[in-house]
Design a protein around this motif. Sequence first.
Motif, mmCIF file in Angstrom:
data_model
loop_
_atom_site.group_PDB
_atom_site.id
_atom_site.type_symbol
_atom_site.label_atom_id
_atom_site.label_comp_id
_atom_site.label_asym_id
_atom_site.label_seq_id
_atom_site.Cartn_x
_atom_site.Cartn_y
_atom_site.Cartn_z
ATOM 1 N N LEU A 59 5.579 4.553 20.786
ATOM 2 C CA LEU A 59 4.380 5.137 21.481
ATOM 3 C C LEU A 59 3.505 6.073 20.230
ATOM 4 O O LEU A 59 2.354 6.216 20.333
ATOM 5 N N VAL A 60 4.281 6.457 19.265
ATOM 6 C CA VAL A 60 3.406 6.892 18.123
ATOM 7 C C VAL A 60 2.693 6.004 17.540
ATOM 8 O O VAL A 60 1.536 6.303 17.107
ATOM 9 N N GLU A 61 3.151 4.796 17.228
ATOM 10 C CA GLU A 61 2.260 3.819 16.427
ATOM 11 C C GLU A 61 1.007 3.376 17.562
ATOM 12 O O GLU A 61 -0.039 3.490 16.727
ATOM 13 N N HIS A 62 1.338 3.370 18.646
ATOM 14 C CA HIS A 62 -0.087 3.025 19.500
ATOM 15 C C HIS A 62 -0.733 4.307 19.599
ATOM 16 O O HIS A 62 -2.045 4.116 19.476
ATOM 17 N N ALA A 63 -0.377 5.432 19.472
ATOM 18 C CA ALA A 63 -1.335 6.736 19.523
ATOM 19 C C ALA A 63 -1.997 6.682 18.140
ATOM 20 O O ALA A 63 -3.271 7.131 18.201
ATOM 21 N N LEU A 64 -1.325 6.347 16.956
ATOM 22 C CA LEU A 64 -2.103 6.492 15.717
ATOM 23 C C LEU A 64 -3.210 5.517 15.717
ATOM 24 O O LEU A 64 -4.265 5.665 15.340
ATOM 25 N N GLY A 91 -9.795 6.763 2.756
ATOM 26 C CA GLY A 91 -10.240 6.589 1.377
ATOM 27 C C GLY A 91 -9.378 7.634 0.323
ATOM 28 O O GLY A 91 -9.957 7.638 -0.958
ATOM 29 N N ALA A 92 -8.207 8.157 0.909
ATOM 30 C CA ALA A 92 -7.264 8.856 0.047
ATOM 31 C C ALA A 92 -5.967 9.114 0.701
ATOM 32 O O ALA A 92 -5.702 8.348 1.810
ATOM 33 N N GLN A 93 -5.028 9.474 -0.279
ATOM 34 C CA GLN A 93 -3.563 9.079 0.394
ATOM 35 C C GLN A 93 -3.289 10.069 1.498
ATOM 36 O O GLN A 93 -4.013 11.189 1.906
ATOM 37 N N VAL A 94 -2.572 9.701 2.715
ATOM 38 C CA VAL A 94 -2.384 10.296 3.931
ATOM 39 C C VAL A 94 -0.911 10.480 4.089
ATOM 40 O O VAL A 94 -0.054 9.279 3.756
ATOM 41 N N SER A 95 -0.178 11.490 4.170
ATOM 42 C CA SER A 95 0.996 11.824 4.641
ATOM 43 C C SER A 95 1.435 11.641 5.870
ATOM 44 O O SER A 95 0.891 12.513 6.608
ATOM 45 N N LEU A 96 2.268 10.705 6.317
ATOM 46 C CA LEU A 96 2.797 10.563 7.646
ATOM 47 C C LEU A 96 4.114 10.918 7.560
ATOM 48 O O LEU A 96 5.043 10.182 7.295
ATOM 49 N N ARG A 97 4.503 11.798 8.372
ATOM 50 C CA ARG A 97 5.896 12.565 8.145
ATOM 51 C C ARG A 97 6.400 13.278 9.422
ATOM 52 O O ARG A 97 5.767 13.676 10.291
ATOM 53 N N VAL A 98 7.749 13.360 9.450
ATOM 54 C CA VAL A 98 8.102 14.222 10.727
ATOM 55 C C VAL A 98 8.377 15.705 10.034
ATOM 56 O O VAL A 98 9.404 15.821 9.159
ATOM 57 N N PRO A 99 8.002 16.808 10.707
ATOM 58 C CA PRO A 99 8.134 18.246 10.123
ATOM 59 C C PRO A 99 9.647 18.449 10.378
ATOM 60 O O PRO A 99 10.291 18.350 11.493
ATOM 61 N N VAL A 106 -0.385 -4.617 6.824
ATOM 62 C CA VAL A 106 -1.566 -4.032 7.076
ATOM 63 C C VAL A 106 -2.617 -4.791 7.878
ATOM 64 O O VAL A 106 -3.122 -4.378 8.653
ATOM 65 N N GLU A 107 -2.716 -5.969 7.200
ATOM 66 C CA GLU A 107 -3.716 -6.955 7.971
ATOM 67 C C GLU A 107 -3.214 -7.169 9.386
ATOM 68 O O GLU A 107 -3.861 -7.275 10.247
ATOM 69 N N ALA A 108 -1.795 -7.368 9.784
ATOM 70 C CA ALA A 108 -1.405 -7.528 11.117
ATOM 71 C C ALA A 108 -1.528 -6.304 11.800
ATOM 72 O O ALA A 108 -1.973 -6.514 13.083
ATOM 73 N N LEU A 109 -1.634 -4.970 11.414
ATOM 74 C CA LEU A 109 -1.790 -4.044 12.241
ATOM 75 C C LEU A 109 -3.267 -3.925 12.415
ATOM 76 O O LEU A 109 -3.870 -3.543 13.493
ATOM 77 N N GLN A 110 -4.300 -4.263 11.665
ATOM 78 C CA GLN A 110 -5.570 -4.172 11.841
ATOM 79 C C GLN A 110 -6.009 -5.341 12.931
ATOM 80 O O GLN A 110 -6.849 -4.937 13.762
ATOM 81 N N LEU A 111 -5.410 -6.424 12.756
ATOM 82 C CA LEU A 111 -5.534 -7.568 13.757
ATOM 83 C C LEU A 111 -5.250 -7.168 14.945
ATOM 84 O O LEU A 111 -5.972 -7.374 15.926
ATOM 85 N N GLU A 112 -4.221 -6.531 14.938
ATOM 86 C CA GLU A 112 -3.344 -6.210 16.363
ATOM 87 C C GLU A 112 -4.563 -5.351 17.136
ATOM 88 O O GLU A 112 -4.616 -5.303 18.502
ATOM 89 N N TYR A 113 -4.759 -4.047 16.436
ATOM 90 C CA TYR A 113 -5.604 -3.172 16.986
ATOM 91 C C TYR A 113 -6.988 -3.919 17.350
ATOM 92 O O TYR A 113 -7.535 -3.701 18.482
ATOM 93 N N GLU A 139 8.280 2.079 13.015
ATOM 94 C CA GLU A 139 9.016 0.988 12.343
ATOM 95 C C GLU A 139 8.242 0.382 11.264
ATOM 96 O O GLU A 139 8.981 0.438 10.086
ATOM 97 N N ASP A 140 7.010 0.453 11.099
ATOM 98 C CA ASP A 140 6.248 0.044 9.871
ATOM 99 C C ASP A 140 5.617 1.264 9.176
ATOM 100 O O ASP A 140 4.251 1.246 9.086
ATOM 101 N N THR A 141 6.321 2.277 8.924
ATOM 102 C CA THR A 141 5.587 3.506 8.454
ATOM 103 C C THR A 141 4.852 3.189 7.061
ATOM 104 O O THR A 141 3.697 3.612 6.794
ATOM 105 N N PRO A 142 5.303 2.370 6.102
ATOM 106 C CA PRO A 142 4.349 2.201 5.043
ATOM 107 C C PRO A 142 3.355 1.407 5.146
ATOM 108 O O PRO A 142 2.256 1.736 4.688
ATOM 109 N N ALA A 143 3.457 0.541 6.036
ATOM 110 C CA ALA A 143 2.128 -0.114 6.425
ATOM 111 C C ALA A 143 0.967 0.596 7.122
ATOM 112 O O ALA A 143 -0.110 0.697 6.807
#
Length: 669
Positions: A300-305, A342-350, A76-83, A328-332
């Motif tokens: 591309l989805v990761e960059h879009a998020l 500030g609350a749980q977010v569901s990230l999924r494919v319908p 998660v820290e890696a994701l934040q620093l990359e952004y 690839e890093d869905t949990p992170a």
Amino acid sequence: MADPSSYRPKPGQIPDSPGVYRFRDEHRRVIYVGKAKSLRQRLANYFQDVASLHPRTATMVTTAASVEWTVVSTEVEALQLEYSWIKEYDPRFNVKYRDDKSYPSLAVTMNEQYPRVQVMRGPKKKGVRYFGPYGHAWAIRETVDLMLRVFPVRTCSAGVFKRSAQIGRPCLLGYIGKCSAPCVGRVTPEEHRELAEDFCDFMAGRTGTYLSRLEQRMHEAAEEMEYEKAARLRDDIGALRRAMEKNAVVLADATDADLIAVAEDELEAAVQIFHVRGGRVRGQRGWVTDKVEAVDTAGLVEHALQQLYGEEKGEAVPKEVLVPALPEDTPALSQWLAERRGAQVSLRVPQRGDKKSLMETVHRNAQQSLALHKTKRASDLTTRSRALEEIAEALELDSAPLRIECFDISHLQGDDVVASMVVFEDGLARKSEYRRFQIKSFEGQDDVRSMHEVVSRRFRRYLQEKLKTGEWSPEEGEDPLAEDDGRPKRFAYPPQLVVVDGGQPQVAAAKRALEELGVDDVAVCGLAKRLEEVWLPGEDDPVVLPRTSEGLYLLQRVRDEAHRFAIQYQRSKRGKRLKSGPLDEVPGLGESRKQALLKHFGSVKKLRQATIDQICEVPGIGRKTAETLAAALAGAVPAGPAVNTATGEIIEDETPAHAGTSFERGTGQ
């Protein structure tokens, strides 16, 4: 072109832990930022045989000259620093989404004493509630017009609000009942803020409770035989229902979700996002990007998020995010989104049902967006590449000039001499790196000396930045150029080509400036306006490009942009000088005090009419200065073409922007 093996880290030097890495080119400019669960495994992939790499990856590693990394504790820290680094460095080989158009949003300025409802574009501001974005601004205005009947929140600008408060009369909206008129005290600040909060709640999708409350009040008014009040409430309910009908229900369970779809080919990708709140589509937006790195749909989805939620917090991040493929890093990513909400977010494919059907609709929109973009840009990429190749061939450069800088001088008959520097990369304007200069070393009309000075100053900054990074060291007796005044480090990146607005004298001056500083790897040319001739240093005859040449067209665009930017700056300085007029003659009155006086009184005429006590009310003006100022203005006789002698008002220069005077163009030709 660098050999990746020349900067490959030694075996065992790279840690086997999560982190973020940066590739830099020979000028220490960050060209790519990435993250990894294991830095050792990820970086090893880049240092394989270049022939076995993806073409885009191969281009990146051969453009780079070094690699560095930062170790972090979690993914998660890696994701934040990359952004953060992608936003800070804007690397050329990272995917960068560009809005295919500017989408307006409905904004409520809750950070003001009297919140205002308005249409806003651009970056979001702290303390402002946003709804949308919408496809068209008129759609927002129609919705607001219907809702102001029920929620009469202020919509006027600060100037209109202040004026109404001064004269004690509301504007037209206050008279027709579409504004509660807080400007004249019809409601208290607390009551007006409560109206704004109800408006925000309704726009956020909490409509059922409010409509039920209005219906109950309508029935109570009818039972008490207050038929006018009941009719007014009935009309209010109808207005709100019409506003709701503008957004059809797409998800029956009143879901709050964002749906992201991707359409792509080998070179480009389009992303479409539908914002669903309370089961209704509240907004839509789209991005288009060049696939400058080897990336799949999940990437591309990761960059879009990251792009979509990097600056968002709280309810702006929905409970559910539906995507076409899980990164690839869905949990992170899920944890990162949860921290922002500030609350749980569901990230999924319908997989089935209404959400999958709506996702198919979003995907069709993405496909249409990509097709439209490709239609517009089909010839653009080819044309830009051909233009750069033609310039390289005409000027006998070793490679196409991917970064071009152009300089222009502008002045008003020798006064207010300024210069501009514009930057084009890959044939496109890079406005964030534009610079402007004041020429102060001499007075008078001398474009050649001015050009020498501005080119010297720009490349002196370049050498200063190289000195800081240890890439250059002055020889014995040479000026170390060590002074630092906090200029941005963007001067550290040199162009492949310098274009000057002018002929042979200006080109010679620019070349001489580079030689004096020892810069020998930057080409110079000039573009003369008269016959659009391209001049090279030391050549008696110009290079004449065909009128239909894409290379000449690009040089003209670069030159004209530098000309526009220089004139804009010069006119702003001239306007300030003319606006202050007689104040320039008052002893002890600096630029800051003059601007404060003009801002406070609005004009020199009103300042003349002010008393000494009124002048003392201006911040920074003491009584002695006010007395001196009043005496000077009372005894001053306005003179010159810029002042109306009858009224004392400054006459603004009305020369049209297209007037072809040589002093306005600053070319001396």
